[in-house]
Design an enzyme around this catalytic site. Structure first.
Site, PDB file in Angstrom:
ATOM      1  N   TYR A  45    -115.746 -46.794 -66.132  1.00  0.00           N
ATOM      2  CA  TYR A  45    -115.210 -45.672 -66.891  1.00  0.00           C
ATOM      3  C   TYR A  45    -116.248 -45.015 -67.801  1.00  0.00           C
ATOM      4  O   TYR A  45    -116.018 -43.916 -68.300  1.00  0.00           O
ATOM      5  CB  TYR A  45    -114.052 -46.185 -67.747  1.00  0.00           C
ATOM      6  CG  TYR A  45    -112.817 -45.350 -67.628  1.00  0.00           C
ATOM      7  CD1 TYR A  45    -111.884 -45.617 -66.637  1.00  0.00           C
ATOM      8  CD2 TYR A  45    -112.568 -44.306 -68.506  1.00  0.00           C
ATOM      9  CE1 TYR A  45    -110.737 -44.864 -66.539  1.00  0.00           C
ATOM     10  CE2 TYR A  45    -111.425 -43.546 -68.401  1.00  0.00           C
ATOM     11  CZ  TYR A  45    -110.514 -43.824 -67.415  1.00  0.00           C
ATOM     12  OH  TYR A  45    -109.379 -43.081 -67.318  1.00  0.00           O
ATOM     13  N   LYS A  53    -110.388 -58.855 -61.950  1.00  0.00           N
ATOM     14  CA  LYS A  53    -110.587 -59.004 -60.508  1.00  0.00           C
ATOM     15  C   LYS A  53    -111.838 -59.881 -60.330  1.00  0.00           C
ATOM     16  O   LYS A  53    -112.796 -59.543 -59.628  1.00  0.00           O
ATOM     17  CB  LYS A  53    -110.760 -57.590 -59.898  1.00  0.00           C
ATOM     18  CG  LYS A  53    -110.702 -57.516 -58.414  1.00  0.00           C
ATOM     19  CD  LYS A  53    -109.309 -57.683 -57.837  1.00  0.00           C
ATOM     20  CE  LYS A  53    -109.435 -57.794 -56.321  1.00  0.00           C
ATOM     21  NZ  LYS A  53    -108.200 -58.244 -55.671  1.00  0.00           N
ATOM     22  N   ASP A  81    -104.432 -57.614 -58.757  1.00  0.00           N
ATOM     23  CA  ASP A  81    -103.420 -57.215 -57.764  1.00  0.00           C
ATOM     24  C   ASP A  81    -102.145 -58.035 -57.931  1.00  0.00           C
ATOM     25  O   ASP A  81    -101.021 -57.523 -57.810  1.00  0.00           O
ATOM     26  CB  ASP A  81    -103.954 -57.280 -56.320  1.00  0.00           C
ATOM     27  CG  ASP A  81    -104.996 -58.347 -56.101  1.00  0.00           C
ATOM     28  OD1 ASP A  81    -105.547 -58.852 -57.101  1.00  0.00           O
ATOM     29  OD2 ASP A  81    -105.272 -58.696 -54.953  1.00  0.00           O
ATOM     30  N   ASP A 132    -106.448 -48.949 -67.422  1.00  0.00           N
ATOM     31  CA  ASP A 132    -105.990 -47.577 -67.195  1.00  0.00           C
ATOM     32  C   ASP A 132    -104.844 -47.581 -66.183  1.00  0.00           C
ATOM     33  O   ASP A 132    -103.786 -47.001 -66.403  1.00  0.00           O
ATOM     34  CB  ASP A 132    -107.193 -46.786 -66.649  1.00  0.00           C
ATOM     35  CG  ASP A 132    -106.896 -45.302 -66.534  1.00  0.00           C
ATOM     36  OD1 ASP A 132    -106.233 -44.766 -67.427  1.00  0.00           O
ATOM     37  OD2 ASP A 132    -107.351 -44.685 -65.547  1.00  0.00           O
TER      38      ASP A 132
END
Ligand code: NAP
Length: 391
Positions: free
Chosen positions: A135, A202, A256, A280
Site C-alpha cells: 500500500y 498470509k 483466506d 483494507d
C-alpha cells in the site's frame, strides 16, 4: 474552556453535504455533555477536487502545513481515480502525519438487513497497519526504465526471472511498524476489555513479510502484555478450554481462512490486527456484514495526530442530491471525540443515531430496508442534533 482545534476537509462528491451536518451534530454533543467547559474549534482547509480547481495540488502546501501544525482533522471523502499518476491524498496524509493505525469498529445495528443470519453476533474492531506493505505505493510501470533496471538487477544478483512486461511493486514490512500497531491494538483490547485479538496474515506464503508481522505481534503480546493474554495454543492445556476472566485470547489466522470465518462464525472474532492490504480488504468485508458501509466511521491515528472519516467514498451518484447518509462521517467524529477523552459526548451521538433509526427518521439507504419514507441528509443531521440537545 478547553478547546480542541480540529481541521476539516469537506471532501469531494457527497463530502460537503455530509461533513456540514456532522460538524453540527458533534458540536451539539460536546455542548450537551460538557456545557461551556469544552468545545471543538473547527478550521476549514482545502483539499481534493476543490483545491485542484483553483489550479493547484489536491493537497495544497498551505493545507499540509496546517495539518502538520494542528495534527487532528475530520475529513470528508476524497476522490482517487483508478490508475494514472495521481496518488491518493488519504495515503499522502497518512504518511505525512505517520497515522500508522486505521481503526474501524463494526457493530451490527438493529433493523438493518444483514446478508447473514443472527447479525447481532457482529461486534469487531479492525486495527489495520496504515503505513507499510504494498500500500505504500512503491511501484514502477511495466514499461518504465526503473522496472527494466530492477528486473535486470534481480536477474544478475539473485538469478530471479521476472517477465519483461511485468510492472513491479515492493512490499516492505518492518519490525518497528508491525510492533507499534500490535502494541496499539493490544492496549485498546486491554483498555476496552475486549475478548480476543486475532492476527490476520498470509504468512504461509509471504514468509519474510506477513509471517514476520505475525511473529512480531506475538513478540509484543508476550513481552509487554504477557499477564493479560492467553494464547490459543495454551487454552486447552493450561486453562481447560476457557479464557479466564480478565484475560484476552490471542490467536492468528491465515487471511483466506479468516475471510470465511468472519462470515460463518463472526461471534468468534473481536479485535482483528492486520497488515495494510489485508486490513483494507477485511474491514470492508466485515463492514458489509452489517448491511451498509455508509454507517461506518474510521480513525487514522498515530502517536500525536489523527484523521477521522467515514469508511465510504464520495458516492458520486448521490452528490448534491441531499440523499446521502452522514452517519459514517458522524461516527468518524465520535471516534475523534473518544480519542480526545470525550466519551460522554460520543455516547450521546451513538444513542441519538439508534433513536433516529428506531423512530424511522432515516436517509434512503436505511429507509429502503425498513420500508419507511426517507428524510434528507441535512434533515437527518437536524434530527440527531434535536435528540442530542433535547429540542
Ligand atoms: P463509494 O463512494 O463508497 O460508493 C459506493 C456505494 O456505496 C454507493 O453507490 C452507495 O451504494 C453506497 N454509499 C456510500 N456512501 C454512502 C452514503 N454516505 N450514503 C448512502 N449510500 C452510500 O465507493 P466508490 O464508488 O467505489 O468510490 C467513489 C470514489 O470515492 C473513488 O474515487 C474512491 O477512490 C473514493 N473513496 C474515497 C475514500 C476516502 O476518502 N476515505 C474511501 C473510499 C473510496 P448504493 O448504490 O447501493 O446506494
Amino acid at each position: 474552556m478547553e478547546n480542541n482545534v480540529v481541521l476539516y476537509i469537506e471532501g469531494d462528491g457527497i463530502g460537503p453535504e455530509i461533513t456540514r451536518p456532522a460538524i453540527k451534530v458533534l458540536d451539539a454533543a460536546v455542548k450537551a455533555a460538557y456545557g461551556n467547559d469544552r468545545a471543538i474549534e473547527w478550521k476549514r482547509v482545502d483539499a481534493g477536487l476543490e483545491a485542484e480547481k483553483n489550479g493547484g495540488d489536491a493537497l495544497p502546501g498551505e493545507t499540509a502545513s496546517l495539518m502538520q501544525k494542528y495534527r487532528y482533522m475530520l475529513k470528508g471523502p476524497l476522490e482517487t481515480p483508478v490508475g494514472g499518476q495521481k496518488r491518493s491524498i488519504n495515503v499522502r496524509i497518512r504518511l505525512m502525519l505517520d497515522l500508522y493505525a486505521n481503526i474501524r469498529p463494526i457493530k451490527y445495528m438493529k433493523k438493518i438487513d444483514s446478508p447473514i443470519k443472527n447479525p447481532e453476533r457482529i461486534d469487531m474492531v479492525v486495527f489495520r497497519e496504515n503505513t507499510d506493505d504494498l500500500y505504500r505505493g512503491i511501484e514502477w510501470a511495466y514499461d518504465s526504465p526503473e522496472a527494466a533496471k530492477l528486473r535486470g538487477f534481480l536477474k544478475e544478483q539473485f538469478n530471479v526471472d521476472i517477465e519483461g512486461d511485468a510492472g513491479i511493486g515492493i512490499k516492505p514490512m518492518s519490525m518497528m511498524k508491525s510492533k507499534r500497531i500490535a502494541r496499539m491494538a493490544l492496549k485498546y483490547a486491554v483498555d476496552k476489555k475486549r475478548k480476543s485479538i486475532t492476527v490476520m496474515h498470509k504468512g504461509n506464503i509471504m514468509k519474510y513479510t506477513e509471517a514476520m508481522f505475525k511473529e512480531w505481534s506475538y513478540d509484543v503480546a508476550r513481552s509487554e502484555f504477557g499477564d493479560r493474554i492467553v494464547e490459543e495454543g495454551e487454552l486447552a492445556t493450561k486453562y481447560g478450554g476457557t479464557v479466564p476472566n480478565g484475560k484476552i485470547l490471542f490467536n492468528d489466522r491465515i487471511a483466506d481462512n479468516l475471510f470465511q470465518q468472519v462470515i460463518t462464525r463472526p461471534e468468534s472474532y473481536d479485535v482483528i490486527l492486520a497488515p495494510n492490504l489485508n486490513g483494507d480488504y477485511i474491514s470492508d468485508a466485515i463492514g458489509a456484514l452489517i448491511g451498509d458501509i455508509g454507517l461506518l466511521g474510521g480513525a487514522n491515528v498515530g502517536d500525536d495526530a489523527g484523521m477521522f472519516e467515514a469508511v465510504h467514498g464520495t458516492a458520486p451518484k448521490y452528490a448534491g442530491k441531499n440523499v446521502a447518509n452522514p452517519t459514517g462521517i458522524i461516527r468518524g467524529g465520535t471516534l475523534m471525540l473518544d480519542h480526545f477523552g470525550m466519551a460522554e459526548a460520543s455516547a450521546l451521538v451513538e444513542k441519538a443515531i439508534d433513536q433516529a433509526v428506531e423512530e424511522q427518521k432515516v436517509t434512503q439507504d436505511i429507509a429502503r430496508y425498513i420500508g419507511c419514507k426517507p428524510i434528507g441528509t441535512k434533515e437527518f443531521g437536524d434530527v440527531l442534533t434535536g435528540i442530542i440537545s433535547g429540542k
